[in-house]
Scaffold this active site. Structure first.
Site, PDB file in Angstrom:
ATOM      1  NE  ARG A 147      51.476  57.518   2.482  1.00  0.00           N
ATOM      2  CZ  ARG A 147      51.177  56.409   1.805  1.00  0.00           C
ATOM      3  NH1 ARG A 147      50.283  56.438   0.828  1.00  0.00           N
ATOM      4  NH2 ARG A 147      51.783  55.270   2.077  1.00  0.00           N
ATOM      5  CE1 TYR A 159      48.844  51.053   0.966  1.00  0.00           C
ATOM      6  CE2 TYR A 159      48.429  53.041   2.250  1.00  0.00           C
ATOM      7  CZ  TYR A 159      48.823  52.434   1.075  1.00  0.00           C
ATOM      8  OH  TYR A 159      49.219  53.216   0.019  1.00  0.00           O
ATOM      9  CG  ASP A 210      46.582  56.199   1.511  1.00  0.00           C
ATOM     10  OD1 ASP A 210      45.332  56.211   1.502  1.00  0.00           O
ATOM     11  OD2 ASP A 210      47.265  55.606   0.664  1.00  0.00           O
ATOM     12  CG  HIS A 212      45.092  52.039   0.878  1.00  0.00           C
ATOM     13  ND1 HIS A 212      45.018  50.726   0.484  1.00  0.00           N
ATOM     14  CD2 HIS A 212      45.819  52.671  -0.084  1.00  0.00           C
ATOM     15  CE1 HIS A 212      45.670  50.564  -0.656  1.00  0.00           C
ATOM     16  NE2 HIS A 212      46.167  51.729  -1.022  1.00  0.00           N
ATOM     17  CD  GLU A 236      46.435  58.972  -0.738  1.00  0.00           C
ATOM     18  OE1 GLU A 236      46.606  58.008  -1.518  1.00  0.00           O
ATOM     19  OE2 GLU A 236      47.381  59.614  -0.239  1.00  0.00           O
ATOM     20  CD  GLU A 262      46.072  55.340  -4.628  1.00  0.00           C
ATOM     21  OE1 GLU A 262      46.310  54.145  -4.393  1.00  0.00           O
ATOM     22  OE2 GLU A 262      46.661  56.265  -4.056  1.00  0.00           O
ATOM     23  NE  ARG A 283      47.007  61.179  -3.785  1.00  0.00           N
ATOM     24  CZ  ARG A 283      47.561  59.991  -4.022  1.00  0.00           C
ATOM     25  NH1 ARG A 283      46.816  58.898  -4.101  1.00  0.00           N
ATOM     26  NH2 ARG A 283      48.868  59.881  -4.183  1.00  0.00           N
ATOM     27  CD  GLU A 339      52.073  58.469  -3.619  1.00  0.00           C
ATOM     28  OE1 GLU A 339      52.231  57.606  -2.748  1.00  0.00           O
ATOM     29  OE2 GLU A 339      51.128  58.463  -4.435  1.00  0.00           O
ATOM     30  CD1 TRP A 402      45.664  45.503   1.652  1.00  0.00           C
ATOM     31  CD2 TRP A 402      45.889  46.677  -0.221  1.00  0.00           C
ATOM     32  NE1 TRP A 402      46.987  45.876   1.574  1.00  0.00           N
ATOM     33  CE2 TRP A 402      47.141  46.613   0.413  1.00  0.00           C
ATOM     34  CE3 TRP A 402      45.797  47.387  -1.415  1.00  0.00           C
ATOM     35  CZ2 TRP A 402      48.296  47.209  -0.108  1.00  0.00           C
ATOM     36  CZ3 TRP A 402      46.930  47.967  -1.941  1.00  0.00           C
ATOM     37  CH2 TRP A 402      48.166  47.876  -1.277  1.00  0.00           C
TER      38      TRP A 402
END
Length: 402
Positions: A147, A159, A210, A212, A236, A262, A283, A339, A402
């Site tokens: 990643r 991030y 990612d 995020h 992601e 996630e 995920r 991951e 975030w």
């Protein structure tokens, strides 16, 4: 066999973890992860006050019945606190079942579907030059997937970019720190970094990124389109997943694969995304999605719709959860990636485990059960420390994901 005790253990060997240890009248024990990053004590209280008293005297072999009892019996269903607590119980019961059967858990789930679990590491740095060096570090150690996260010029923090490249932990203060975000700066930076990484490492290395949850659907579509020449394995969490229809707009504009989930807690959180084939990787993970039993339901639904697994595996998942994830990963037919963020030496000592990393793969323990435990005496030497995840604001001061 009956459950005689269940201990909720909170420890902080570098970061906070919540572990449930179930004890039976025959001396067989099982462990489950209940960590919810930044909200650990909420789950610990839920377990201690509401779940543990209901477990005493139950048959540990009735895993499905116990899952349904804790889920349907709560009335206020779902949510990360409830599902993390249920996950800890479910995982611990699978651990006990494996020990009683004398088999590793993956054997109880149908046996191996592959020889090893392909994992990805996190290469991150402030500049493109430094990112290349970080990717090389993982490649040299045998990783087959990486990643890539990069700093953004003009932003003090981004991030996924950490001063500690080995043990990235975003929960960094008792009260949430505030970061500043600019979508425009980000979109103008990321594609050029991936161009350099792909040029340097060729077509075979799996590359991931990612977002995020920080973009709108059309912004995510723009990013996905700009990344197409670099053949990412996935992009992601491109947008917040509350509005799942937004993923359809992304799909209409880019062929870059999408991974999400996630923060999902149940199969119903991802039903539309899976059944309408709006994502490529799901995920969801053991600790936040109700344990091994419920995660299997999610992955079984995904398998019917050409969606593969890509379970979350950041450092806020303890080695207990990682061990459980590997037993699921190696057994399911539609595994994609796992991951894998390594834990500190202190964490590994508190949670002795038998899984291991070899040549880009993680291999689950062959010991009966999960092949992981918690050293309660050592755990007690690392008391809980309040830590919160950061929050984000735009440059004009507006709150942002975030």
């Amino acid at each position: 066999m009956r459950i005689t005790d269940a201990k909720v253990i909170v420890t902080c060997p570098g970061r906070n973890f919540v572990t449930l240890k179930i004890v039976t009248d025959e001396g067989v024990t099982g462990v489950g992860d209940a960590t919810l990053n930044g909200r650990e004590l909420a789950v610990a209280a839920y377990l201690t006050e509401h779940v543990v008293p209901a477990l005493i005297g139950r048959d540990p072999a009735r895993i499905e019945d116990t899952w349904q009892y804790l889920y349907k019996g709560a009335y206020w269903r779902r949510g990360p606190v409830t599902m993390s607590a249920i996950a800890a119980v479910d995982t611990a019961l699978w651990d006990i079942l494996g020990k009683v059967a004398g088999l590793p858990v993956y054997r109880l789930l149908g046996g191996r579907s592959r020889e090893g679990v392909t994992v990805y590491g996190h290469a991150n740095a402030e500049t493109a030059e430094a990112v290349l060096a970080e990717v090389a570090w993982y490649v040299e150690r045998g990783y087959r997937a990486v990643r890539v996260q990069t700093g953004v010029p003009g932003l003090a923090a981004t991030y996924g970019v950490s001063g500690d490249k080995t043990f990235y932990e975003p929960a960094d203060a008792a009260i949430a720190t505030e970061a500043v975000w600019s979508t425009e700066r980000y979109l103008n930076t990321v594609p050029s970094v991936f161009a350099r990484v792909r040029d340097e490492f060729g077509p075979d290395l799996k590359l991931l990124h990612d977002v995020h949850h920080r973009l709108t659907p059309i912004e995510a579509a723009r990013l996905g389109r700009s990344l197409e020449p670099y053949a990412l394995t996935w992009m992601e969490d491109p947008v917040p997943a509350e509005l799942q229809e937004g993923f359809r707009l992304i799909r209409q504009h880019t062929t870059t694969p999408i991974a999400v989930g996630e923060v999902f807690n149940t199969v119903w959180d991802c039903q539309q995304l899976i059944t309408e084939q709006l994502i490529d990787y799901i995920r969801a993970t053991v600790v936040h999605a109700g344990g091994i039993s419920h995660l299997r339901r999610i992955f079984d639904l995904a398998a019917l719709h050409h969606v593969r697994s890509g379970s979350h595996g950041a450092t806020d998942l303890s080695p207990v959860c990682m061990a459980a994830a590997l037993h699921v990963d190696i057994s399911i037919p539609n595994f994609g990636l796992q991951e894998y963020m390594r834990h500190t030496g202190e964490t590994d000592a508190v949670f002795p485990h038998g899984y291991r990393f070899e040549n880009g793969y993680l291999l689950p323990s062959e010991e009966p059960g999960l092949g992981v435990d918690i050293d309660e005496e050592l755990a007690a030497k690392y008391p809980y420390q309040p830590k919160a995840l950061p929050v984000n604001r735009l440059e004009d001061g507006s709150m942002h994901s975030w």
